[in-house]
Design a protein around this motif. Structure first.
Motif, PDB file in Angstrom:
ATOM      1  N   MET A   1      67.191-126.286  15.073  1.00 23.09           N
ATOM      2  CA  MET A   1      66.134-126.447  14.082  1.00 23.09           C
ATOM      3  C   MET A   1      65.116-125.319  14.240  1.00 23.09           C
ATOM      4  SD  MET A   1      65.461-130.435  13.563  1.00 23.09           S
ATOM      5  CE  MET A   1      66.076-130.569  11.918  1.00 23.09           C
ATOM      6  N   THR A   2      64.635-124.845  13.104  1.00 19.54           N
ATOM      7  CA  THR A   2      63.682-123.746  13.075  1.00 19.54           C
ATOM      8  C   THR A   2      62.297-124.286  12.743  1.00 19.54           C
ATOM      9  OG1 THR A   2      65.404-122.269  12.279  1.00 19.54           O
ATOM     10  CG2 THR A   2      63.142-121.547  11.958  1.00 19.54           C
ATOM     11  N   VAL A   3      61.294-123.867  13.513  1.00 20.40           N
ATOM     12  CA  VAL A   3      59.923-124.267  13.238  1.00 20.40           C
ATOM     13  C   VAL A   3      59.412-123.456  12.050  1.00 20.40           C
ATOM     14  CG1 VAL A   3      57.566-124.354  14.124  1.00 20.40           C
ATOM     15  CG2 VAL A   3      59.479-124.916  15.631  1.00 20.40           C
ATOM     16  N   ILE A   4      59.019-124.176  10.998  1.00 20.83           N
ATOM     17  CA  ILE A   4      58.471-123.544   9.792  1.00 20.83           C
ATOM     18  C   ILE A   4      56.958-123.386   9.924  1.00 20.83           C
ATOM     19  CG2 ILE A   4      58.172-123.787   7.294  1.00 20.83           C
ATOM     20  CD1 ILE A   4      60.637-125.586   7.304  1.00 20.83           C
ATOM     21  N   TYR A   5      56.325-124.390  10.529  1.00 21.19           N
ATOM     22  CA  TYR A   5      54.867-124.409  10.640  1.00 21.19           C
ATOM     23  C   TYR A   5      54.485-125.291  11.810  1.00 21.19           C
ATOM     24  CZ  TYR A   5      49.959-124.815   9.245  1.00 21.19           C
ATOM     25  OH  TYR A   5      48.590-124.761   9.203  1.00 21.19           O
ATOM     26  N   GLN A   6      53.515-124.844  12.598  1.00 17.37           N
ATOM     27  CA  GLN A   6      53.034-125.666  13.705  1.00 17.37           C
ATOM     28  C   GLN A   6      51.547-125.430  13.889  1.00 17.37           C
ATOM     29  OE1 GLN A   6      55.407-125.737  17.265  1.00 17.37           O
ATOM     30  NE2 GLN A   6      53.634-126.105  18.562  1.00 17.37           N
ATOM     31  N   THR A   7      50.820-126.505  14.123  1.00 13.40           N
ATOM     32  CA  THR A   7      49.383-126.433  14.329  1.00 13.40           C
ATOM     33  C   THR A   7      48.950-127.604  15.211  1.00 13.40           C
ATOM     34  OG1 THR A   7      47.255-126.135  13.217  1.00 13.40           O
ATOM     35  CG2 THR A   7      48.765-127.758  12.256  1.00 13.40           C
ATOM     36  N   THR A   8      47.711-127.539  15.673  1.00  8.17           N
ATOM     37  CA  THR A   8      47.154-128.591  16.526  1.00  8.17           C
ATOM     38  C   THR A   8      45.856-129.096  15.915  1.00  8.17           C
ATOM     39  OG1 THR A   8      48.116-127.545  18.479  1.00  8.17           O
ATOM     40  CG2 THR A   8      46.346-129.134  18.868  1.00  8.17           C
ATOM     41  N   GLY A  46      48.080-122.509  11.505  1.00 14.95           N
ATOM     42  CA  GLY A  46      49.271-121.787  11.937  1.00 14.95           C
ATOM     43  C   GLY A  46      49.813-120.931  10.803  1.00 14.95           C
ATOM     44  N   GLU A  47      50.882-120.221  11.091  1.00 17.82           N
ATOM     45  CA  GLU A  47      51.519-119.372  10.082  1.00 17.82           C
ATOM     46  C   GLU A  47      52.740-120.087   9.518  1.00 17.82           C
ATOM     47  OE1 GLU A  47      53.735-115.059   9.891  1.00 17.82           O
ATOM     48  OE2 GLU A  47      52.141-115.356  11.354  1.00 17.82           O
ATOM     49  N   LEU A  48      52.880-120.040   8.208  1.00 20.75           N
ATOM     50  CA  LEU A  48      54.035-120.641   7.541  1.00 20.75           C
ATOM     51  C   LEU A  48      55.191-119.650   7.584  1.00 20.75           C
ATOM     52  CD1 LEU A  48      54.990-123.136   5.957  1.00 20.75           C
ATOM     53  CD2 LEU A  48      54.214-122.006   3.877  1.00 20.75           C
ATOM     54  N   ASN A  49      56.284-120.043   8.239  1.00 22.67           N
ATOM     55  CA  ASN A  49      57.427-119.152   8.454  1.00 22.67           C
ATOM     56  C   ASN A  49      58.683-119.689   7.789  1.00 22.67           C
ATOM     57  OD1 ASN A  49      56.103-117.235  10.217  1.00 22.67           O
ATOM     58  ND2 ASN A  49      56.034-118.887  11.703  1.00 22.67           N
ATOM     59  N   GLY A  50      58.612-119.938   6.510  1.00 15.95           N
ATOM     60  CA  GLY A  50      59.764-120.454   5.790  1.00 15.95           C
ATOM     61  C   GLY A  50      59.310-121.346   4.659  1.00 15.95           C
ATOM     62  N   GLU A  51      60.286-121.914   3.975  1.00 13.81           N
ATOM     63  CA  GLU A  51      59.988-122.789   2.840  1.00 13.81           C
ATOM     64  C   GLU A  51      59.862-124.230   3.292  1.00 13.81           C
ATOM     65  OE1 GLU A  51      61.822-121.922  -1.185  1.00 13.81           O
ATOM     66  OE2 GLU A  51      63.303-121.051   0.210  1.00 13.81           O
ATOM     67  N   LEU A  52      58.924-124.905   2.702  1.00 11.04           N
ATOM     68  CA  LEU A  52      58.737-126.327   2.939  1.00 11.04           C
ATOM     69  C   LEU A  52      59.494-127.063   1.833  1.00 11.04           C
ATOM     70  CD1 LEU A  52      57.383-128.459   4.634  1.00 11.04           C
ATOM     71  CD2 LEU A  52      55.334-128.185   3.248  1.00 11.04           C
ATOM     72  N   GLY A 113      44.199-132.706  19.573  1.00  9.07           N
ATOM     73  CA  GLY A 113      45.281-132.249  20.446  1.00  9.07           C
ATOM     74  C   GLY A 113      46.658-132.608  19.942  1.00  9.07           C
ATOM     75  N   CYS A 114      46.737-133.484  18.935  1.00 10.28           N
ATOM     76  CA  CYS A 114      48.018-133.879  18.355  1.00 10.28           C
ATOM     77  C   CYS A 114      48.630-132.674  17.635  1.00 10.28           C
ATOM     78  CB  CYS A 114      47.813-135.031  17.369  1.00 10.28           C
ATOM     79  SG  CYS A 114      49.342-135.590  16.588  1.00 10.28           S
ATOM     80  N   VAL A 115      49.924-132.445  17.847  1.00 13.81           N
ATOM     81  CA  VAL A 115      50.616-131.322  17.227  1.00 13.81           C
ATOM     82  C   VAL A 115      51.303-131.807  15.939  1.00 13.81           C
ATOM     83  CG1 VAL A 115      52.492-129.640  17.491  1.00 13.81           C
ATOM     84  CG2 VAL A 115      50.943-130.124  19.412  1.00 13.81           C
ATOM     85  N   LEU A 116      51.099-131.037  14.873  1.00  9.54           N
ATOM     86  CA  LEU A 116      51.751-131.267  13.586  1.00  9.54           C
ATOM     87  C   LEU A 116      52.712-130.104  13.378  1.00  9.54           C
ATOM     88  CD1 LEU A 116      50.051-132.226  10.263  1.00  9.54           C
ATOM     89  CD2 LEU A 116      51.642-130.334  10.348  1.00  9.54           C
ATOM     90  N   LYS A 117      53.960-130.428  13.089  1.00 12.52           N
ATOM     91  CA  LYS A 117      54.986-129.385  12.985  1.00 12.52           C
ATOM     92  C   LYS A 117      55.974-129.728  11.877  1.00 12.52           C
ATOM     93  CE  LYS A 117      57.299-129.188  16.793  1.00 12.52           C
ATOM     94  NZ  LYS A 117      57.958-128.892  18.066  1.00 12.52           N
ATOM     95  N   PHE A 118      56.353-128.717  11.106  1.00  8.71           N
ATOM     96  CA  PHE A 118      57.442-128.841  10.142  1.00  8.71           C
ATOM     97  C   PHE A 118      58.610-128.021  10.663  1.00  8.71           C
ATOM     98  CE2 PHE A 118      53.923-129.760   7.193  1.00  8.71           C
ATOM     99  CZ  PHE A 118      54.420-130.889   6.564  1.00  8.71           C
ATOM    100  N   VAL A 119      59.809-128.609  10.641  1.00  2.00           N
ATOM    101  CA  VAL A 119      61.021-127.899  11.056  1.00  2.00           C
ATOM    102  C   VAL A 119      62.088-128.050   9.985  1.00  2.00           C
ATOM    103  CG1 VAL A 119      60.568-128.120  13.529  1.00  2.00           C
ATOM    104  CG2 VAL A 119      61.887-129.868  12.374  1.00  2.00           C
ATOM    105  N   ALA A 120      62.969-127.041   9.933  1.00  2.00           N
ATOM    106  CA  ALA A 120      64.081-127.078   8.973  1.00  2.00           C
ATOM    107  C   ALA A 120      65.390-127.063   9.741  1.00  2.00           C
ATOM    108  CB  ALA A 120      64.009-125.884   8.047  1.00  2.00           C
TER     109      ALA A 120
END
Length: 120
Positions: A1-8, A46-52, A113-120
């Motif tokens: 799985m590829t991380v598209i976006y991650q932030t805290t 964070g930086e968006l690195n792909g399509e959501l 401190g909770c991490v929010l992440k989108f993965v594809a």
């Protein structure tokens, strides 16, 4: 799985947890206007690195949610403002252009401190 976006999450607006009762979670990057910040979970952008896209996954802390629908401007809002409205209702068509729908239980509480992440 590829991380598209991650932030805290760094701050929680006073009224932000109230939206969870309506099956919503609203985010905005640090530096949000004060009147908006009150209703948002503020994060270090964070930086968006792909399509959501539907079929992606949202990870919020330790919980994973399948993305079921993505509004027409949700990706742009996330990229430019760190703003996204998450709906925990599993709808397969976005209710509003800036909304991302996911399937699964509404978080009971979120802390800084909770991490929010989108993965594809």
């Amino acid at each position: 799985m590829t991380v598209i976006y991650q932030t805290t999450i760094t701050r929680i607006g006073q009224s932000a947890p109230d939206a969870l009762c309506d099956q919503m979670l609203i985010t905005f990057r640090e530096g949000a206007p004060a009147d908006i910040e009150e209703f948002c979970f503020i994060h270090c952008h964070g930086e968006l690195n792909g399509e959501l896209l539907p079929g992606s996954q949202l990870t919020l802390g330790e919980t994973r949610y399948p993305v079921t629908a993505v509004g027409s401007v949700a990706e742009q809002n996330l990229r430019e403002l760190g703003h996204i409205t998450l709906r925990f209702d599993g709808q397969t068509e976005a209710e509003y252009p800036g909304t991302v729908h996911v399937a699964g239980p509404v978080p009971q509480a979120l802390a800084t401190g909770c991490v929010l992440k989108f993965v594809a």
